[in-house]
Every structure is written in C-alpha cells, then in structure tokens.
Design a protein around this motif. Sequence first.
Motif, PDB file in Angstrom:
ATOM      1  N   HIS A 199       0.829  -1.212   0.000  1.00 58.61           N
ATOM      2  CA  HIS A 199       0.000   0.000   0.000  1.00 58.61           C
ATOM      3  C   HIS A 199       0.861   1.260   0.000  1.00 58.61           C
ATOM      4  O   HIS A 199       0.563   2.228  -0.700  1.00 58.61           O
ATOM      5  N   LEU A 200       1.942   1.246   0.759  1.00 56.23           N
ATOM      6  CA  LEU A 200       2.854   2.388   0.778  1.00 56.23           C
ATOM      7  C   LEU A 200       3.543   2.538  -0.574  1.00 56.23           C
ATOM      8  O   LEU A 200       3.751   3.651  -1.050  1.00 56.23           O
ATOM      9  N   GLN A 201       3.852   1.424  -1.203  1.00 55.46           N
ATOM     10  CA  GLN A 201       4.455   1.468  -2.533  1.00 55.46           C
ATOM     11  C   GLN A 201       3.506   2.110  -3.543  1.00 55.46           C
ATOM     12  O   GLN A 201       3.930   2.901  -4.391  1.00 55.46           O
ATOM     13  N   LEU A 202       2.229   1.784  -3.453  1.00 58.77           N
ATOM     14  CA  LEU A 202       1.246   2.401  -4.354  1.00 58.77           C
ATOM     15  C   LEU A 202       1.104   3.896  -4.071  1.00 58.77           C
ATOM     16  O   LEU A 202       1.076   4.711  -4.997  1.00 58.77           O
ATOM     17  N   LEU A 203       1.008   4.251  -2.805  1.00 59.98           N
ATOM     18  CA  LEU A 203       0.826   5.647  -2.422  1.00 59.98           C
ATOM     19  C   LEU A 203       2.022   6.502  -2.829  1.00 59.98           C
ATOM     20  O   LEU A 203       1.863   7.529  -3.498  1.00 59.98           O
ATOM     21  N   LEU A 204       3.219   6.074  -2.416  1.00 62.27           N
ATOM     22  CA  LEU A 204       4.414   6.885  -2.661  1.00 62.27           C
ATOM     23  C   LEU A 204       5.071   6.618  -4.011  1.00 62.27           C
ATOM     24  O   LEU A 204       5.480   7.552  -4.697  1.00 62.27           O
ATOM     25  N   GLY A 205       5.195   5.344  -4.363  1.00 61.87           N
ATOM     26  CA  GLY A 205       5.881   5.007  -5.610  1.00 61.87           C
ATOM     27  C   GLY A 205       5.084   5.358  -6.843  1.00 61.87           C
ATOM     28  O   GLY A 205       5.496   6.173  -7.662  1.00 61.87           O
ATOM     29  N   THR A 206       3.915   4.755  -6.961  1.00 63.85           N
ATOM     30  CA  THR A 206       3.093   4.985  -8.149  1.00 63.85           C
ATOM     31  C   THR A 206       2.419   6.351  -8.124  1.00 63.85           C
ATOM     32  O   THR A 206       2.461   7.092  -9.108  1.00 63.85           O
ATOM     33  N   GLY A 207       1.806   6.705  -6.997  1.00 63.73           N
ATOM     34  CA  GLY A 207       1.052   7.956  -6.915  1.00 63.73           C
ATOM     35  C   GLY A 207       1.933   9.189  -6.822  1.00 63.73           C
ATOM     36  O   GLY A 207       1.965  10.009  -7.741  1.00 63.73           O
ATOM     37  N   LEU A 208       2.656   9.319  -5.715  1.00 61.81           N
ATOM     38  CA  LEU A 208       3.465  10.524  -5.490  1.00 61.81           C
ATOM     39  C   LEU A 208       4.553  10.678  -6.541  1.00 61.81           C
ATOM     40  O   LEU A 208       4.637  11.701  -7.216  1.00 61.81           O
ATOM     41  N   CYS A 209       5.393   9.646  -6.688  1.00 63.80           N
ATOM     42  CA  CYS A 209       6.512   9.758  -7.630  1.00 63.80           C
ATOM     43  C   CYS A 209       6.055   9.771  -9.084  1.00 63.80           C
ATOM     44  O   CYS A 209       6.678  10.425  -9.921  1.00 63.80           O
ATOM     45  N   GLY A 210       4.957   9.072  -9.358  1.00 66.18           N
ATOM     46  CA  GLY A 210       4.421   9.095 -10.712  1.00 66.18           C
ATOM     47  C   GLY A 210       3.987  10.486 -11.138  1.00 66.18           C
ATOM     48  O   GLY A 210       4.144  10.884 -12.293  1.00 66.18           O
ATOM     49  N   ALA A 211       3.443  11.245 -10.201  1.00 66.34           N
ATOM     50  CA  ALA A 211       3.015  12.612 -10.506  1.00 66.34           C
ATOM     51  C   ALA A 211       4.141  13.621 -10.315  1.00 66.34           C
ATOM     52  O   ALA A 211       4.147  14.672 -10.947  1.00 66.34           O
ATOM     53  N   LEU A 212       5.099  13.310  -9.445  1.00 65.88           N
ATOM     54  CA  LEU A 212       6.207  14.231  -9.176  1.00 65.88           C
ATOM     55  C   LEU A 212       7.198  14.262 -10.326  1.00 65.88           C
ATOM     56  O   LEU A 212       7.623  15.326 -10.766  1.00 65.88           O
ATOM     57  N   THR A 213       7.559  13.101 -10.828  1.00 68.92           N
ATOM     58  CA  THR A 213       8.571  13.041 -11.881  1.00 68.92           C
ATOM     59  C   THR A 213       7.921  13.188 -13.253  1.00 68.92           C
ATOM     60  O   THR A 213       6.733  12.960 -13.409  1.00 68.92           O
ATOM     61  N   THR A 214       8.739  13.555 -14.243  1.00 64.56           N
ATOM     62  CA  THR A 214       8.160  13.805 -15.555  1.00 64.56           C
ATOM     63  C   THR A 214       9.166  13.538 -16.669  1.00 64.56           C
ATOM     64  O   THR A 214      10.069  14.325 -16.900  1.00 64.56           O
ATOM     65  N   TYR A 215       8.992  12.421 -17.316  1.00 66.10           N
ATOM     66  CA  TYR A 215       9.828  12.099 -18.459  1.00 66.10           C
ATOM     67  C   TYR A 215       9.427  12.940 -19.673  1.00 66.10           C
ATOM     68  O   TYR A 215      10.278  13.348 -20.462  1.00 66.10           O
ATOM     69  N   SER A 216       8.157  13.231 -19.809  1.00 68.27           N
ATOM     70  CA  SER A 216       7.694  13.997 -20.968  1.00 68.27           C
ATOM     71  C   SER A 216       8.240  15.429 -20.937  1.00 68.27           C
ATOM     72  O   SER A 216       8.673  15.950 -21.972  1.00 68.27           O
TER      73      SER A 216
END
Length: 124
Positions: free
Chosen positions: A62-79
């Motif tokens: 659950h923490l992986q989903l919250l921080l890894g996928t959610g937070l980092c997914g929106a924080l970082t930007t390859y585009s």
Amino acid sequence: MNWLLVVLGAVVGAPLRYLTDRAVQARHDSVFPWGTFVVNVTGCLILGLLTGAASAGAASPHLQLLLGTGLCGALTTYSTFSYETLRLTETGAGLYAAANVVASLVAGLGAAFAGVAIAQAVWA
C-alpha cells in the motif's frame, strides 16, 4: 481500493512537482531546466528509498502504491524532460541539451542507488 492510494499520492505529487519546479527555476538564470532536473532526481531518490525499504520488508504494498506509483508518478516527468531537451536543441543550446540528458541519467541512477543503499542501511 488500490486506485485510491495512487490518486491520493498523485494529489500531493502533481502540485509538489509544479511548485518545486517553479521555485527552483526562479532561482537560476539559465536555460538549463533545473526545476525538472531537481524533481526527477528527487523522485529517483524517493523510489530508491522505497525500493530498499520494500526489499527489507519495511514498506507495504500500500505504501508502494501511495508513494511510488502515486506521489513519484506525478512528481517526476519524463515527458517534460524530453520536451525541454528538444527545445534546448531547437534553440541552439545543444550543449545544454546534452548536459541535461547525461546529468539526468547519471544523477537519477545515482539517487536511486543511494536511496536503496540508505534504506538497506536503515532497515537491514
């Protein structure tokens, strides 16, 4: 319910990315995209810490989903990284474009490895 954790992480990550990018870029009088560089390297560090914590059993899925996928997914930007690198090339700042690619790759991987090492030192 997993999707809610991803959404909650992204709700924090997206504005954090925007605000950090603007704050960092405002402090630099350069065409180099420092704001995007900082958020991407920071995201790599967070993911490294999370990965190390998960491998040590200290981070739940659950923490992986919250921080890894959610937070980092929106924080970082390859585009945005790609777009800014392309714009540097188009405006004749090819050296800055090359530096952006090399520095982002080296610093991002370094931050991820450092995050894993720190987490393993703390939880192993």
